[in-house]
Write an enzyme that holds these catalytic residues in place. Structure first.
Site, PDB file in Angstrom:
ATOM      1  N   GLN A 501       0.823  -1.220   0.000  1.00 18.32           N
ATOM      2  CA  GLN A 501       0.000   0.000   0.000  1.00 18.32           C
ATOM      3  C   GLN A 501       0.853   1.264   0.000  1.00 18.32           C
ATOM      4  OE1 GLN A 501       1.197  -1.374   2.690  1.00 18.32           O
ATOM      5  NE2 GLN A 501       0.150  -0.801   4.564  1.00 18.32           N
ATOM      6  N   ARG A 542      -6.639   2.454   7.936  1.00 11.53           N
ATOM      7  CA  ARG A 542      -6.471   3.317   9.091  1.00 11.53           C
ATOM      8  C   ARG A 542      -5.063   3.866   9.272  1.00 11.53           C
ATOM      9  NH1 ARG A 542      -3.595   1.026  13.051  1.00 11.53           N
ATOM     10  NH2 ARG A 542      -4.228   2.500  14.652  1.00 11.53           N
ATOM     11  N   THR A 544      -2.587   5.473   7.343  1.00 16.59           N
ATOM     12  CA  THR A 544      -2.166   6.824   6.966  1.00 16.59           C
ATOM     13  C   THR A 544      -2.654   7.821   8.009  1.00 16.59           C
ATOM     14  OG1 THR A 544      -2.314   6.228   4.641  1.00 16.59           O
ATOM     15  CG2 THR A 544      -2.255   8.573   5.146  1.00 16.59           C
ATOM     16  N   ALA A 739      -5.213  14.214   5.506  1.00 10.44           N
ATOM     17  CA  ALA A 739      -5.364  12.925   4.812  1.00 10.44           C
ATOM     18  C   ALA A 739      -6.274  11.965   5.561  1.00 10.44           C
ATOM     19  CB  ALA A 739      -3.998  12.277   4.623  1.00 10.44           C
ATOM     20  N   GLY A 741      -7.468   7.505   4.901  1.00 18.23           N
ATOM     21  CA  GLY A 741      -7.019   6.297   4.205  1.00 18.23           C
ATOM     22  C   GLY A 741      -7.717   6.103   2.876  1.00 18.23           C
ATOM     23  N   VAL A 742      -7.204   5.140   2.098  1.00 15.21           N
ATOM     24  CA  VAL A 742      -7.694   5.037   0.729  1.00 15.21           C
ATOM     25  C   VAL A 742      -7.726   3.597   0.212  1.00 15.21           C
ATOM     26  CG1 VAL A 742      -5.362   5.473  -0.190  1.00 15.21           C
ATOM     27  CG2 VAL A 742      -7.343   6.056  -1.586  1.00 15.21           C
ATOM     28  N   GLY A 743      -7.336   2.634   1.034  1.00 18.96           N
ATOM     29  CA  GLY A 743      -7.174   1.268   0.524  1.00 18.96           C
ATOM     30  C   GLY A 743      -8.448   0.578   0.082  1.00 18.96           C
ATOM     31  N   GLU A 744      -9.592   0.985   0.637  1.00 21.24           N
ATOM     32  CA  GLU A 744     -10.806   0.212   0.392  1.00 21.24           C
ATOM     33  C   GLU A 744     -11.858   0.944  -0.427  1.00 21.24           C
ATOM     34  OE1 GLU A 744     -11.451  -2.037   4.512  1.00 21.24           O
ATOM     35  OE2 GLU A 744     -10.924   0.060   4.693  1.00 21.24           O
TER      36      GLU A 744
END
Ligand code: FES
Ligand code: FES
Lengths: 803, 155
Positions: A501, A542, A544, A739, A741-744
């Site tokens: 990631q 969670r 970042t 910022a 998070g962005v993973g999902e």
């Protein structure tokens, strides 16, 4: 991407992955690439039945294979003194090796330790077990009913997490969690509605299919310390649980995690660690275990689900939303209870409806234990609430985008849990995808000929959009330590797991920004619980936010010390200073400057020392009322995402081709914009497989496609001709530089966008994922009245073939 | 099981390796020679993460018995791409375009891209997708991998 001003020198810029050079040289060491001197190899014997009493496990032949050091069964486990035989993050329901009975086909029943892999595998294959078969249950809806075959007689809460402390289970049933949410009176509103839409959507279990299988190695040191190297997203949870399982102090367990070859939720909480450590104890030798691909399918999967949804419409308005979701936990709960609670709370969808009712169940069935997979249960809900928005639009004769605008949650709204919604970029994401995938129905473009399509008349085109949202896992804690060296290089100690990631690069950027360093001079460590301070876990998008804030806190402590010394040296007040390019200088008199090495000399009178800072960040949530789900603060913050799809449906074969895919995600502020794009599109690429063909097929209680030959993944040729990612930046006040998070986010709304696009193309509503050609054809035939069949409702989502 | 020694040219170096009849090329590289860039993602020839070049052609080393390799065969792995400090253009392109996340697929993917470009120096996106279709990237870096191919293609 829109970015009006760039006020930072490292953060917010495209930075090349710091681990990139090692990765392209092929010298990045994953767990299986490491050498563990003297380590025995483990191989496992697994249950061939989905549910059965274990009568006898015969290990005699296995023990006779040359090179075998130990053969160990569940019965042997019970005889070991001082080892807690079961584990799990929510309930201690999973045995290290099955004893008494097996609860899924593929469950480990015995382990062999041998001098080499071949001997271990040969011996494991010689282990014979006798069973008395028990009735099994596969469908989560059926499993939730009274009288279904029961998997667990009693449940012991694990007490490992604040939000899972109050779990009790529902004795006498397979329901391990029941989450409720009530606002207004949904039943009454549905009874009084002019129209009630009612549907059941199903999603099958699917595989994370991280290309790197799970692995672990462990040994006890002569003094009794336990050393574990493992592929895990949760080094600190593993440390805590191993200490409890073996009855030793936290300080006597060391968990080391190398970079992972993908994970997506599949390597979380305990996986191989308890068994590997047990075998290290039994053999008094280092041991290692590396799973095969087939065994990965027996280790974790995404929760299948049956989602029942009701939408009430009265006087041109949506007046009620009711949802009952049955998450399929498989044989052991893992973190399913949190999915039912946390994600169940978002089941009504990202909208303001006056009357809401949610019942979210996590239910045991006789299959591979389920775990989180990119989206934490949101995609299984979004397929229901977003398809229903389009259905409602049809009834209300409104444009689906316009209807969503009418109800979408905005800043300051109260959600149906009573929690205020803050910093939620839903409207921006909706605008973003609807701009690209313009209007639907009325002015649908005539089907046009795509490359390679010769029979235009068989191709119908459609477009669809969908929204999704999620709350970040709360409460959790991140700690970071930053050490600045006298030469202006720095080390960030963090237990965040690098699994592709780009977390390590993001943290290096943050430390570099705060301390005015070159990002290439910052080294971020991989987790080692002897070296990296506590972090709850790497999951749920969670890191970042939480670890990013912790790194800022740590770096700012160092910054203060630097400025303090600079101020004394230059006799200028520290407010005057700026820290950039390895120097402290006065803003008004830029020639008055002092470089980091000089500051160290001034402060310590000697080179070679370090300045250390420590940062902590904790997210908060307030426990919800168990009967109504009402809480003033359900989460630390929110994620919003949207998808838009354009499809071509071949009306002769039922084949669906996604020709254009737009994903939009609110990232707050992009720390590394190109990594944000990669995360969103990577999530979308993976979800495309879940939408179109991926499914773990269970026949007669057994997985029948546990190999990449029969379980294909999204490949190059599945990628849409146009694949667009739009990053929305709606800064989150409490986030590092704004910022989140962005993973999902790229996974949430993709399936309903495709289902809505298929409806736009051929006028059918699909409810069972994945949308295989066979289901499309069947639904088209039923719609045209050729072969009336009953609508699918909660049926076991089996029967998908490979694409 | 019979043991024997075979001669191979691995990453440009002449090597003699002791193998058994049933030793897989992947295991030979990883366990006997310590070359770990080729990785086992599926063991059935379906994912591409174990890809190496045999006389320039990409093969799944998880399916190839080392004993069936012709004497003196040339094997290339990702470790052999760079010339000391100098990266191979395919490595540069992957790095610059960000064509990986976890990078478990990267060794095999880079070698497949090299083989593609050796066959067709100016592939279209469609041609590249067809050629590379047997290589999975679960992280979904497909668009960046295609960008890397575009960067490398040309006369
Ligand atoms: S490991 Fe050889 S192709 Fe997957
Ligand atoms: S980068 Fe992770 S699989 Fe390709």
């Amino acid at each position: 991407m829109t970015r009006e001003s760039i006020e930072w020198s490292v953060v917010g810029h495209d930075v090349l992955r710091l681990d990139g050079p090692a990765k392209v040289r092929g010298v990045q060491r994953y767990l299986a690439d490491k050498v563990f001197p003297g380590a025995l190899h483990l191989a496992l014997a697994r249950s061939t039945h989905p549910h059965a009493k274990i009568l006898r496990v015969d290990t005699r032949a296995a023990g006779g294979v040359p090179g075998v050091a130990a053969v160990f069964t569940g019965e042997n486990l019970l005889a070991v003194h001082g080892v807690r035989p079961c584990y799990g993050p929510a309930f201690r329901d999973q045995p290290i090796l099955a004893f008494g009975k097996v609860r899924y086909a593929g469950e480990p029943i015995a382990a062999v330790a041998a001098e080499n892999r071949e001997a271990a595998e040969e011996a494991a294959a010689l282990i014979e077990a006798e069973y008395e078969e028990l009735p099994h249950v596969q469908n989560p809806f059926e499993a939730a009913q009274h009288g279904a075959p029961l998997l667990h007689d009693s449940l012991e809460p694990a007490g490992a997490f604040a939000d899972l402390m109050a779990l009790k289970g529902h004795p006498g049933t397979n329901i391990c969690t029941h989450y409720k949410q009530r606002q207004g009176d949904a039943e009454k509103a549905l009874a009084e509605a002019d129209h009630v839409l009612e549907d059941t959507y199903t999603c099958p279990p699917v595989s994370h299919a991280h290309l790197e299988p799970h692995g672990a190695a462990a040994w006890f040191e002569p003094g009794g310390r336990l050393i574990v190297h493992t592929t895990s997203q949760t080094p600190y949870f593993v440390r805590g649980d191993l200490a409890a399982i073996f009855g030793i102090a936290l300080a006597d367990v060391r968990v080391v995690v190398p970079p992972l070859g993908g994970s997506y939720g599949g390597k979380i909480y305990d996986k191989l660690e308890p068994l590997t450590c047990l075998m290290a104890k039994v053999t008094s030798r280092p041991v290692q275990l590396h799973l095969s691909r087939e065994e990965v399918f027996y280790t974790s999967s995404r929760h299948g689900a049956a989602t029942k949804i009701w939408t009430g419409i009265k006087d041109g308005k949506i007046t009620a939303r009711k949802v009952e979701v049955f998450y399929d936990a498989g044989a052991y709960a893992e973190v399913g209870p949190r999915i039912a609670q946390k994600t169940g709370s978002t089941a009504p969808g990202p909208y303001k409806f006056p009357n809401v009712s949610v019942d979210a169940f996590c239910v045991y069935t006789n299959k591979t234990p389920s775990g989180p997979l990119r989206g934490f249960g949101v995609p299984q809900l979004a397929i229901a609430y977003e398809t229903h928005m389009n259905k409602a639009a049809t009834i209300l004769e409104k444009d689906p985008v316009a209807l969503r605008r009418e109800y979408v949650l905005e800043e300051g709204d109260l959600y149906s849990t009573g929690s205020p919604v803050t910093s939620i970029g839903l409207r921006a994401c909706l605008d973003s995808v609807s701009r690209v995938v313009e209007k639907t129905s009325e002015n649908r473009p005539a089907p046009t000929l795509g490359p390679g399509l010769t029979q235009e008349k068989h191709i119908a085109r459609g477009r669809g959009i969908a929204l999704g949202f999620k709350s970040v896992i709360s409460p959790t804690i991140s700690n970071a330590i930053v050490e600045l060296n006298s030469d202006g290089s720095a080390i960030v100690r963090s237990a965040t797991v690098e699994m592709g990631q780009g977390a390590t690069t993001a943290f290096a950027q943050i430390a570099a920004e705060e301390l005015g360093l070159d990002v290439n001079k910052v080294h971020v460590t991989t987790p080692d619980t002897d070296q990296s301070p506590y972090d709850t876990l790497t999951a749920g998008s969670r890191s970042t936010y939480h670890m990013g804030n912790a790194v800022i806190g740590a770096a700012r402590q160092i910054r203060e010390k630097l400025l303090e010394t600079a101020s004394e040296a230059l006799e200028i007040p520290s407010e005057e200073f700026e820290l950039r390019e390895g120097r402290v200088f006065s803003r008004s008199l830029p020639e008055r400057a002092i470089a980091i090495p000089e500051i160290f000399l001034k402060r310590f009178g000697a080179p070679g020392t370090t300045l250390t800072g420590e940062g902590t960040f904790q997210g908060h949530a307030v426990k919800a009322d168990p009967e109504t789900g009402q809480t003033p603060r359900m989460t630390e913050h929110w994620f919003a995402g949207a998808s838009g799809a354009e499809v071509e449906v071949d009306t002769e074969t039922g084949f669906v081709k996604v020709t254009r895919l737009v994903s939009s995600a609110d990232v707050g502020r992009a720390i590394n914009p190109r990594h944000c794009v990669e995360q969103v599109q990577g999530a979308a690429a993976m979800t495309l497989g879940f939408a179109l063909f991926e499914s773990m097929r269970i026949e007669d209680g057994r997985l029948v496609n546990g190999s990449f030959l029969e379980y294909p993944l999204t490949a190059f040729e599945d990628m849409p001709r146009e694949f667009i990612t739009d990053i929305v930046e709606n800064p989150l006040e409490s986030g590092p530089y704004g910022a989140r998070g962005v993973g999902e986010t790229g996974t949430m709304a993709l399936k309903p966008a495709i289902v809505n696009a298929i409806h736009d193309a051929v006028d059918i509503w699909l409810k069972d994922m994945p949308v295989t050609p066979e289901k499309v054809l069947r639904a088209m035939r039923e719609a045209s009245g050729a072969a009336p069949g009953k609508e699918a409702s909660g049926a076991a989502p089996d029967g998908e073939g490979p694409k | 099981m019979s043991r024997r020694t075979i001669s191979l040219k691995i990453n440009g170096e002449d090597r003699r390796v002791e193998i058994e009849d049933n030793t897989l090329l992947l295991d030979m590289l990883r366990d006997r020679l310590g070359l770990k860039a080729a990785r086992d993602g599926c063991s059935v020839g379906a994912c591409g993460s174990c890809t190496v070049l045999l006389n320039g052609n990409p093969i799944s080393s998880c399916l190839k018995l080392a004993s069936t390799l012709p004497e003196g065969a040339e094997i290339s792995t990702a470790e052999g791409l760079a010339d000391g400090e100098r990266l191979d253009p395919v490595q540069e392109a992957f790095l610059e375009e960000g064509a990986f996340q976890c990078a478990f697929c990267t060794s095999g993917m880079m070698l497949a891209v090299k083989a593609l470009l050796a066959e067709n120096s100016t592939p279209t996106d469609e041609e590249a997708k067809t050629y590379l279709n047997g290589h999975y990237c679960r992280c979904g870096s497909y668009p960046e991998i295609l960008k890397a191919v575009r960067r490398l293609s040309g006369p």
